[in-house]
Design a protein around this motif. Structure first.
Motif, short mmCIF file in Angstrom:
data_model
loop_
_atom_site.label_atom_id
_atom_site.label_comp_id
_atom_site.label_asym_id
_atom_site.label_seq_id
_atom_site.Cartn_x
_atom_site.Cartn_y
_atom_site.Cartn_z
N PHE A 35 0.83 -1.20 0.00
CA PHE A 35 0.00 0.00 0.00
C PHE A 35 0.87 1.26 0.00
O PHE A 35 0.64 2.19 -0.77
CB PHE A 35 -0.93 0.00 1.22
N VAL A 36 1.89 1.28 0.85
CA VAL A 36 2.76 2.46 0.95
C VAL A 36 3.54 2.66 -0.34
O VAL A 36 3.65 3.79 -0.84
CB VAL A 36 3.71 2.33 2.17
N VAL A 37 4.07 1.58 -0.92
CA VAL A 37 4.82 1.70 -2.17
C VAL A 37 3.90 2.17 -3.30
O VAL A 37 4.27 3.03 -4.10
CB VAL A 37 5.51 0.36 -2.52
N LEU A 40 3.21 5.89 -2.78
CA LEU A 40 4.36 6.70 -3.17
C LEU A 40 4.52 6.78 -4.68
O LEU A 40 4.86 7.83 -5.23
CB LEU A 40 5.63 6.15 -2.53
N PHE A 41 4.26 5.68 -5.37
CA PHE A 41 4.34 5.67 -6.83
C PHE A 41 3.30 6.61 -7.43
O PHE A 41 3.60 7.38 -8.35
CB PHE A 41 4.15 4.25 -7.36
N VAL A 43 1.92 9.23 -6.00
CA VAL A 43 2.32 10.61 -5.69
C VAL A 43 3.42 11.05 -6.64
O VAL A 43 3.40 12.19 -7.14
CB VAL A 43 2.76 10.72 -4.21
N LEU A 44 4.39 10.19 -6.91
CA LEU A 44 5.47 10.52 -7.83
C LEU A 44 4.94 10.78 -9.23
O LEU A 44 5.33 11.76 -9.88
CB LEU A 44 6.50 9.40 -7.85
N VAL A 45 4.03 9.94 -9.71
CA VAL A 45 3.43 10.14 -11.03
C VAL A 45 2.65 11.45 -11.07
O VAL A 45 2.74 12.21 -12.04
CB VAL A 45 2.53 8.95 -11.41
N PHE A 46 1.92 11.76 -10.02
CA PHE A 46 1.17 13.01 -9.95
C PHE A 46 2.09 14.22 -10.02
O PHE A 46 1.84 15.16 -10.77
CB PHE A 46 0.35 13.04 -8.65
N VAL A 47 3.18 14.19 -9.27
CA VAL A 47 4.12 15.31 -9.26
C VAL A 47 4.75 15.49 -10.64
O VAL A 47 4.89 16.62 -11.13
CB VAL A 47 5.19 15.10 -8.17
N ILE A 48 5.12 14.39 -11.28
CA ILE A 48 5.72 14.47 -12.62
C ILE A 48 4.72 15.04 -13.62
O ILE A 48 5.07 15.91 -14.44
CB ILE A 48 6.23 13.10 -13.06
N LEU A 49 3.48 14.59 -13.58
CA LEU A 49 2.47 15.08 -14.53
C LEU A 49 2.15 16.55 -14.31
O LEU A 49 2.01 17.31 -15.28
CB LEU A 49 1.21 14.23 -14.43
#
Length: 71
Positions: A35-37, A40-41, A43-49
């Motif tokens: 769930f945590v991984v 985090l994935f 959130v990372l995709v959201f920040v990149i987009l």
């Protein structure tokens, strides 16, 4: 409880008890880690987009006409 643990051999305290805990709670630990991984994935995709969107919007709105004047 402390007297009971002191009377046990070291390998029971440091190997046996953690192995039993992993067997009993292993599924819970694995689901929490996944769930945590996954979170985090995402959130990372959201920040990149969002960063890519801001970059594209800034480039389209000001970069097109500004780069011709600089030349």
């Amino acid at each position: 409880m402390e007297k009971l643990l002191k009377s046990l051999p070291w390998w029971v305290k440091w190997i046996g008890i953690p192995v039993i805990a992993l067997v009993v709670f292993g599924g819970l630990v694995a689901s929490l880690i996944s769930f945590v991984v996954g979170l985090l994935f995402k959130v990372l995709v959201f920040v990149i987009l969002v960063g890519a969107l801001v970059f594209i919007v800034k480039r389209v709105t000001s970069g097109g006409s500004g780069s011709k004047r600089d030349r």
